[in-house]
Design a protein around this motif. Structure first.
Motif, PDB file in Angstrom:
ATOM      1  N   TYR A 189      -3.893  27.414  25.462  1.00 46.74           N
ATOM      2  CA  TYR A 189      -4.317  28.667  24.737  1.00 46.74           C
ATOM      3  C   TYR A 189      -3.841  28.619  23.448  1.00 46.74           C
ATOM      4  CZ  TYR A 189      -5.992  33.397  25.757  1.00 46.74           C
ATOM      5  OH  TYR A 189      -6.580  34.655  25.685  1.00 46.74           O
ATOM      6  N   SER A 190      -4.562  29.340  22.329  1.00 50.03           N
ATOM      7  CA  SER A 190      -4.032  29.156  20.871  1.00 50.03           C
ATOM      8  C   SER A 190      -3.094  30.141  20.907  1.00 50.03           C
ATOM      9  CB  SER A 190      -5.094  29.547  20.219  1.00 50.03           C
ATOM     10  OG  SER A 190      -5.413  31.025  20.210  1.00 50.03           O
ATOM     11  N   ARG A 191      -2.150  29.970  20.235  1.00 45.39           N
ATOM     12  CA  ARG A 191      -0.751  30.823  19.906  1.00 45.39           C
ATOM     13  C   ARG A 191      -1.280  32.087  19.679  1.00 45.39           C
ATOM     14  NH1 ARG A 191       3.253  26.878  16.947  1.00 45.39           N
ATOM     15  NH2 ARG A 191       1.238  27.200  15.682  1.00 45.39           N
ATOM     16  N   SER A 192      -2.309  32.317  18.841  1.00 48.55           N
ATOM     17  CA  SER A 192      -2.699  33.611  18.414  1.00 48.55           C
ATOM     18  C   SER A 192      -3.216  34.359  19.354  1.00 48.55           C
ATOM     19  CB  SER A 192      -3.389  33.689  17.156  1.00 48.55           C
ATOM     20  OG  SER A 192      -4.789  33.002  17.275  1.00 48.55           O
ATOM     21  N   GLY A 193      -4.025  33.693  20.195  1.00 43.68           N
ATOM     22  CA  GLY A 193      -4.698  34.295  21.204  1.00 43.68           C
ATOM     23  C   GLY A 193      -3.470  34.948  22.196  1.00 43.68           C
ATOM     24  N   LEU A 194      -2.703  34.127  22.493  1.00 46.10           N
ATOM     25  CA  LEU A 194      -1.483  34.658  23.343  1.00 46.10           C
ATOM     26  C   LEU A 194      -0.781  35.617  22.713  1.00 46.10           C
ATOM     27  CD1 LEU A 194       0.136  33.802  26.049  1.00 46.10           C
ATOM     28  CD2 LEU A 194       1.801  32.427  24.403  1.00 46.10           C
ATOM     29  N   THR A 195      -0.590  35.759  21.412  1.00 46.75           N
ATOM     30  CA  THR A 195       0.173  36.921  20.785  1.00 46.75           C
ATOM     31  C   THR A 195      -0.556  38.105  21.208  1.00 46.75           C
ATOM     32  OG1 THR A 195       1.144  35.494  19.032  1.00 46.75           O
ATOM     33  CG2 THR A 195       0.785  37.871  18.437  1.00 46.75           C
TER      34      THR A 195
END
Lengths: 180, 180
Positions: free
Chosen positions: A71-77
């Motif tokens: 997962y991308s980190r921004s998506g996780l945020t």
DNA sequence: TATTGTTATACTCTATAACTATA
DNA sequence: TATAGTTATAGAGTATAACAATA
């Protein structure tokens, strides 16, 4: 038609296996997502985040979560923000390294999992496990573990994105090729 | 901790198998999507639509496509619109039944597949097939075929949606449970 | 009346890039 | 300088419901 262009085609068994594998998993995933949404208002990603946190020994960092879930980190945020707003997880700065955020599941989060998990397992059992016996399971697990480990041997997702960005600055051939 | 609550948990082999299977397929799918986007500007769904049409005997109806891909019909209309706009498929009304639309791949569509497929197969080979031998493939295909056929035995996606809508009108218990 | 397909709409999700702050 | 995480933004994708046309 099987062996002429070795580079441009797969053997029929290879292609069939690939197709049936992805098809079956898509079907399963679709059913699972429907159940999670109906039973607990969770998307699959949200459920996976909760499950990881529920079974982790302690809190996990955002990067750990992002890599584990591809997962991308921004998506996780974004998703973690939703889960935090709903009171299912907490995010607290790590004392040892102030850059790091520790995510942890709350009691409400565990309760949500308790509510959703039985139906989830029921779907998995009904759609996936029913036609398999113990020997099938053992074999399937062994094979797919080998495949996963092979794929995990390459760098994790979040790092790969960074590296690709860096590499693109060096040589920039104009990646893609226009519209669909 | 394996056999206490038979309804609420799976045996460890069951759970492990399920997890590693979905994890490996997710990783593979992620890599495949990246390649398709970079090499041909296609999403996975668009690629799948093209492939189905490329290997079909003749044109397919929209419903056939939607069911085959586990897709809503409106979602398929959207994607087919993009593909048609790009000149990769055509949509023509069926003479026999004026409600039906026949989708067919164009020469440009086949050309796009030719451009994308080698890299696609390379990814599949490198990430998925490398750690497997012929016997693994045979076994895996047999198992997953059984699983897929089992799942396909239930009604297809587009019909299920209609049925769910109908059922909801009869008894309306207020489906879901709020927020994430 | 049931079915095929489209449209209108609203929303969710995801990624990219820019940014902050810590190391 | 490199890393962890967030934010802002913008775009793609998806489903739902209402709709039109045909069977």
């Amino acid at each position: 038609m099987a062996d002429e262009r070795t580079d441009d085609c797969l053997a029929p068994e290879e292609l069939d296996t690939y197709i049936v594998l992805t098809e079956a998993v898509s079907l399963l995933q679709y059913a699972v997502e429907e159940q999670l949404r109906a039973a607990g208002g969770l998307s699959l990603v949200q459920f996976q985040i909760l499950m990881r946190l529920a079974f982790a020994d302690g809190p996990l960092t955002m990067t750990d979560l992002a890599d584990g879930l591809v997962y991308s980190r921004s998506g996780l945020t974004y998703q973690a923000g939703l889960l935090e707003k709903a009171g299912l997880i907490t995010r607290t700065p790590c004392p040892d390294d102030e850059r790091v955020v520790h995510a942890a599941i709350t009691d409400a989060g565990r309760a949500r999992i308790d509510r959703v998990l039985p139906g989830h397992l029921e779907v998995v059992r009904r759609l996936f496990l029913t036609p398999l016996d113990a020997s099938d399971l053992r074999t399937l697990r062994a094979i797919m573990t080998r495949v996963r480990d092979h794929m995990r041997a390459r760098p994790p997702r979040s790092a790969a994105a960074a590296r690709r960005r860096t590499a693109a600055k060096a040589a920039r051939p104009g990646r893609d090729a226009g519209g669909p």
